[in-house]
Design a protein around this motif. Structure first.
Motif, short mmCIF file in Angstrom:
data_model
loop_
_atom_site.label_atom_id
_atom_site.label_comp_id
_atom_site.label_asym_id
_atom_site.label_seq_id
_atom_site.Cartn_x
_atom_site.Cartn_y
_atom_site.Cartn_z
N MET A 109 0.84 -1.19 0.00
CA MET A 109 0.00 0.00 0.00
C MET A 109 0.87 1.25 0.00
SD MET A 109 -2.99 0.92 2.69
CE MET A 109 -2.41 2.20 3.76
N MET A 110 0.51 2.20 -0.81
CA MET A 110 1.28 3.43 -0.89
C MET A 110 0.81 4.42 0.17
SD MET A 110 2.11 5.36 -4.45
CE MET A 110 1.04 6.78 -4.38
N ASP A 111 1.76 5.03 0.86
CA ASP A 111 1.40 6.07 1.84
C ASP A 111 0.94 7.31 1.09
OD1 ASP A 111 2.03 4.51 4.00
OD2 ASP A 111 4.08 5.26 4.15
N LYS A 112 -0.15 7.89 1.54
CA LYS A 112 -0.63 9.12 0.93
C LYS A 112 -0.60 10.22 1.97
CE LYS A 112 -3.49 9.10 -2.49
NZ LYS A 112 -4.70 9.17 -3.26
N ALA A 113 -0.30 11.42 1.53
CA ALA A 113 -0.34 12.56 2.45
C ALA A 113 -1.78 12.81 2.86
CB ALA A 113 0.22 13.79 1.75
N PRO A 114 -1.99 13.26 4.09
CA PRO A 114 -3.35 13.59 4.50
C PRO A 114 -3.98 14.61 3.54
CG PRO A 114 -1.86 13.67 6.36
CD PRO A 114 -1.02 13.49 5.13
N ALA A 115 -5.25 14.41 3.24
CA ALA A 115 -5.94 15.27 2.28
C ALA A 115 -5.93 16.73 2.70
CB ALA A 115 -7.36 14.79 2.08
N SER A 116 -5.81 16.97 4.01
CA SER A 116 -5.89 18.34 4.49
C SER A 116 -4.62 19.13 4.23
CB SER A 116 -6.20 18.35 5.99
OG SER A 116 -5.16 17.66 6.68
N LEU A 117 -3.50 18.45 3.93
CA LEU A 117 -2.25 19.18 3.76
C LEU A 117 -2.17 19.86 2.39
CD1 LEU A 117 0.43 16.89 5.42
CD2 LEU A 117 -0.56 19.00 6.28
N VAL A 118 -1.80 21.11 2.42
CA VAL A 118 -1.70 21.92 1.21
C VAL A 118 -0.31 22.54 1.17
CG1 VAL A 118 -2.58 23.95 0.00
CG2 VAL A 118 -4.17 22.41 1.18
N GLY A 119 0.34 22.44 0.02
CA GLY A 119 1.60 23.13 -0.19
C GLY A 119 1.33 24.46 -0.86
N GLU A 120 2.21 25.42 -0.61
CA GLU A 120 2.02 26.75 -1.16
C GLU A 120 3.35 27.28 -1.68
OE1 GLU A 120 1.04 30.96 0.88
OE2 GLU A 120 -0.47 29.40 1.17
N MET A 121 3.34 27.75 -2.92
CA MET A 121 4.52 28.35 -3.53
C MET A 121 4.26 29.84 -3.72
SD MET A 121 6.31 27.37 -7.21
CE MET A 121 6.19 25.61 -6.88
N SER A 122 5.16 30.65 -3.18
CA SER A 122 5.11 32.10 -3.39
C SER A 122 6.15 32.43 -4.44
CB SER A 122 5.41 32.85 -2.10
OG SER A 122 4.44 32.57 -1.12
N ILE A 123 5.71 33.05 -5.54
CA ILE A 123 6.61 33.37 -6.64
C ILE A 123 6.80 34.88 -6.67
CG2 ILE A 123 6.96 33.20 -9.13
CD1 ILE A 123 4.84 30.83 -8.97
N MET A 124 8.00 35.33 -6.33
CA MET A 124 8.30 36.76 -6.33
C MET A 124 8.60 37.20 -7.77
SD MET A 124 8.03 37.29 -3.17
CE MET A 124 7.70 36.07 -1.93
N ASP A 125 8.02 38.33 -8.16
CA ASP A 125 8.33 38.88 -9.47
C ASP A 125 8.10 40.40 -9.44
OD1 ASP A 125 5.57 39.30 -9.73
OD2 ASP A 125 5.27 37.58 -11.05
N THR A 126 8.19 41.03 -10.59
CA THR A 126 8.09 42.49 -10.63
C THR A 126 6.72 43.01 -10.22
OG1 THR A 126 7.58 42.36 -12.99
CG2 THR A 126 9.88 42.77 -12.40
N SER A 127 5.70 42.16 -10.26
CA SER A 127 4.36 42.59 -9.87
C SER A 127 4.11 42.38 -8.38
CB SER A 127 3.30 41.82 -10.68
OG SER A 127 3.27 40.46 -10.26
N GLY A 128 5.09 41.88 -7.66
CA GLY A 128 4.91 41.57 -6.25
C GLY A 128 5.12 40.09 -6.08
N HIS A 129 4.03 39.35 -5.89
CA HIS A 129 4.17 37.90 -5.87
C HIS A 129 2.86 37.22 -6.19
CE1 HIS A 129 2.60 38.11 -1.71
NE2 HIS A 129 2.33 36.83 -1.84
N LYS A 130 3.02 36.00 -6.69
CA LYS A 130 1.87 35.17 -7.04
C LYS A 130 1.89 33.96 -6.10
CE LYS A 130 2.09 36.26 -11.97
NZ LYS A 130 3.40 36.73 -12.35
N GLN A 131 0.74 33.36 -5.89
CA GLN A 131 0.62 32.18 -5.05
C GLN A 131 0.18 30.99 -5.91
OE1 GLN A 131 2.10 33.42 -2.30
NE2 GLN A 131 0.57 32.61 -0.93
N LEU A 132 0.78 29.85 -5.67
CA LEU A 132 0.38 28.61 -6.32
C LEU A 132 0.23 27.59 -5.20
CD1 LEU A 132 -0.04 26.82 -8.84
CD2 LEU A 132 2.42 26.39 -8.79
N LYS A 133 -0.94 26.98 -5.11
CA LYS A 133 -1.19 25.99 -4.05
C LYS A 133 -1.49 24.64 -4.66
CE LYS A 133 -2.88 29.35 -0.75
NZ LYS A 133 -3.81 29.66 0.33
N TRP A 134 -1.15 23.59 -3.92
CA TRP A 134 -1.47 22.23 -4.34
C TRP A 134 -1.84 21.40 -3.12
CZ3 TRP A 134 3.35 24.27 -3.94
CH2 TRP A 134 4.25 23.64 -3.09
N LYS A 135 -2.78 20.48 -3.33
CA LYS A 135 -3.10 19.51 -2.28
C LYS A 135 -2.10 18.37 -2.41
CE LYS A 135 -8.02 20.44 -2.22
NZ LYS A 135 -8.41 20.86 -3.58
#
Length: 83
Positions: free
Chosen positions: A1-27
């Motif tokens: 059986m493969m271990d799966k991350a809990p569904a509630s966990l979310v990763g977040e990427m903050s991308i800094m650029d000339t406009s400030g920053h953008k957010q990218l999230k993933w479950k």
């Protein structure tokens, strides 16, 4: 059986650029969202961005060389050019 991350966990990427920053999230249990985040990470690194990440938002960030979908917090910083 493969271990799966809990569904509630979310990763977040903050991308800094000339406009400030953008957010990218993933479950952490969503392979499609992880694939988008991984591709974004790889593209930005090729463009010269530096990546810093931590397993959770309270830890100090460390330099990251490759995408890890279990990190809760990733910050992408563009190359700085002296002025």
């Amino acid at each position: 059986m493969m271990d799966k991350a809990p569904a509630s966990l979310v990763g977040e990427m903050s991308i800094m650029d000339t406009s400030g920053h953008k957010q990218l999230k993933w479950k952490m249990d969503n392979l499609d969202e992880i694939a988008v985040a991984r591709q974004t990470f790889d593209t930005l690194v090729k463009e010269g961005y530096s990546a810093f990440g931590s397993r959770n938002k309270t830890e100090a960030k460390q330099t990251v060389k490759e995408f890890d979908p279990t990190m809760e917090d990733v910050v992408m910083v563009p190359r700085t050019v002296g002025g």
